[in-house]
Design a protein around this motif. Structure first.
Motif, short mmCIF file in Angstrom:
data_model
loop_
_atom_site.label_atom_id
_atom_site.label_comp_id
_atom_site.label_asym_id
_atom_site.label_seq_id
_atom_site.Cartn_x
_atom_site.Cartn_y
_atom_site.Cartn_z
N ARG A 64 73.42 21.60 87.75
CA ARG A 64 72.61 20.39 87.84
C ARG A 64 73.03 19.35 86.80
O ARG A 64 73.12 18.16 87.10
CB ARG A 64 71.14 20.75 87.64
CG ARG A 64 70.24 19.55 87.52
CD ARG A 64 68.76 19.93 87.42
NE ARG A 64 67.92 18.77 87.21
CZ ARG A 64 67.68 17.85 88.13
NH1 ARG A 64 68.23 17.98 89.33
NH2 ARG A 64 66.91 16.82 87.88
N GLY A 65 73.30 19.82 85.58
CA GLY A 65 73.70 18.90 84.53
C GLY A 65 75.00 18.19 84.86
O GLY A 65 75.11 16.97 84.70
N LEU A 66 75.96 18.93 85.34
CA LEU A 66 77.25 18.33 85.70
C LEU A 66 77.09 17.37 86.87
O LEU A 66 77.69 16.29 86.88
CB LEU A 66 78.26 19.43 86.03
CG LEU A 66 78.73 20.27 84.84
CD1 LEU A 66 79.51 21.48 85.30
CD2 LEU A 66 79.57 19.42 83.89
N GLY B 160 74.49 15.67 87.63
CA GLY B 160 73.86 14.45 87.12
C GLY B 160 74.84 13.58 86.35
O GLY B 160 74.88 12.37 86.53
N GLN B 161 75.62 14.21 85.51
CA GLN B 161 76.56 13.45 84.69
C GLN B 161 77.62 12.75 85.52
O GLN B 161 78.03 11.63 85.22
CB GLN B 161 77.22 14.38 83.67
CG GLN B 161 78.03 13.64 82.61
CD GLN B 161 78.42 14.54 81.47
OE1 GLN B 161 78.05 15.72 81.43
NE2 GLN B 161 79.16 14.01 80.52
N LEU B 162 78.05 13.41 86.60
CA LEU B 162 79.09 12.82 87.43
C LEU B 162 78.52 11.94 88.54
O LEU B 162 79.27 11.19 89.18
CB LEU B 162 79.96 13.91 88.07
CG LEU B 162 81.15 14.40 87.24
CD1 LEU B 162 80.71 15.21 86.05
CD2 LEU B 162 82.09 15.21 88.11
N GLY B 163 77.24 12.07 88.78
CA GLY B 163 76.65 11.29 89.86
C GLY B 163 77.04 11.78 91.23
O GLY B 163 77.24 11.00 92.15
N VAL B 164 77.17 13.10 91.36
CA VAL B 164 77.49 13.70 92.66
C VAL B 164 76.43 14.76 92.98
O VAL B 164 75.60 15.09 92.13
CB VAL B 164 78.89 14.36 92.65
CG1 VAL B 164 79.96 13.31 92.38
CG2 VAL B 164 78.96 15.47 91.62
N ASN C 44 69.21 29.11 86.43
CA ASN C 44 70.40 28.37 85.98
C ASN C 44 71.67 29.21 86.04
O ASN C 44 71.64 30.42 85.84
CB ASN C 44 70.21 27.90 84.54
CG ASN C 44 69.17 26.79 84.45
OD1 ASN C 44 68.95 26.07 85.41
ND2 ASN C 44 68.54 26.68 83.30
N VAL C 45 72.75 28.52 86.28
CA VAL C 45 74.07 29.12 86.15
C VAL C 45 74.79 28.36 85.04
O VAL C 45 74.84 27.13 85.06
CB VAL C 45 74.86 29.03 87.46
CG1 VAL C 45 76.35 29.23 87.21
CG2 VAL C 45 74.37 30.06 88.45
#
Lengths: 116, 116
Positions: free
Chosen positions: B50-52, B54-58, B87-88
Motif C-alpha cells: 500500500r505504501g509503495l 501510494g508513493q508511486l500513485g499506482v 501487511n506484507v
DNA sequence: CAACGTCATAACGCTTCCGGAACAATTATC
DNA sequence: GATAATTGTTCCGGAAGCGTTATGACGTTG
C-alpha cells in the motif's frame, strides 16, 4: 571538469526521475525502449532497425516491437528508405522531441535537488 | 554545490546508462519497476504494498505484479508483518543490493565520461 | 535472369502486464 | 462476538513483451 556523482547521489537521482515519471503517469517505457528512444533523438540519423539492434546488442524483432509500441505513442515514426527499399528509417516526431525535451528537464530539476 | 547538468548532458547520461544496461543483458526493468526497486533500497523501511502504491500513485495490483517479477529475479523478497498480519513487508535481498550497487557504479562511470 | 544475401516483419507459443472488480485474511469497531 | 474496514492477492479479457523461426520484399552477384 567532469560530472562527478557520488554513489548515493547517482542512485537517488535515478530514483527521483523514475518516481517523477511514474507519478506523472507518463508512458511506462522499459530500459530498452528508453535506450532506443534516446539514441534516435541524440545520435545523428539515419537510424535503421538493424543499426539499432546492433548498437543495443539485441535482435531485430526486439527493435521492431519497440518501434511498434513507441510508434503507437507517436514518439517515433517509420519511413522506407527510398535509396534501399529494404531499409526502414526511424524518424523523429514532434511529439517525441517534446517528450525527450521534457524528460531532460525532469533530470535537470531532480539533479539540482540532490543533497550534496 | 548542487549538481548542475546541462540539457544535452542529462539526456546523454540517461542514454549511456540505458545502453550499458541493455548491452550488458541486464533485466529489462520498466520505469515503474526501477522506481519501486530503488525506493525499496534507498528509502528507509518498512515498505508495504500500500505504501509503495501510494508513493508511486499506482494501484496495488501494479505493485504486487512488480514484486512478483522482481521477486522471481531475486531482487526483492516478501515477508508477512507479524505485528499486523494484513501487511506484507518488502525485504531487500543480497542479490538486489548487489544489483543496485552495480547500477550506481554504472551511472557514476557514465557521468564521468560525459563531455563538458 | 537466376541464385544468393540482406533487410524488416510476421508467426509461434509463452510470459508479463494492464485496469478494474472480486476475494480471503486480518484487524478494528460497535 | 457480529459487523465493518483494511490489506494484499487473484481473476478477467485484452494488450504487449519475449526468443526463435519463417517469410516476403528488395538488392547484389554470378
Amino acid at each position: 571538469m567532469s560530472i562527478a556523482l557520488r554513489p548515493s547521489q547517482s542512485l537517488r537521482l535515478w530514483q527521483q526521475v523514475a518516481l517523477s515519471e511514474v507519478q506523472a503517469g507518463m508512458a511506462d517505457l522499459s530500459m530498452r525502449q528508453m535506450a532506443i528512444l534516446l539514441t534516435v533523438y541524440l545520435d545523428p540519423p539515419p537510424h535503421t532497425v538493424r543499426g539499432l539492434a546492433g548498437q543495443l546488442g539485441v535482435t531485430k524483432p526486439v527493435i521492431t516491437r519497440a518501434l511498434d509500441t513507441m510508434g503507437a505513442l507517436k514518439l517515433v515514426g517509420r519511413q522506407r528508405d527510398e535509396k534501399d527499399r529494404r531499409n526502414v528509417l526511424v524518424r523523429r516526431t514532434v511529439e517525441g522531441a517534446l517528450y525527450v525535451e521534457r524528460f531532460g528537464d525532469v533530470i535537470i530539476a531532480r539533479a539540482r535537488e540532490l543533497p550534496i
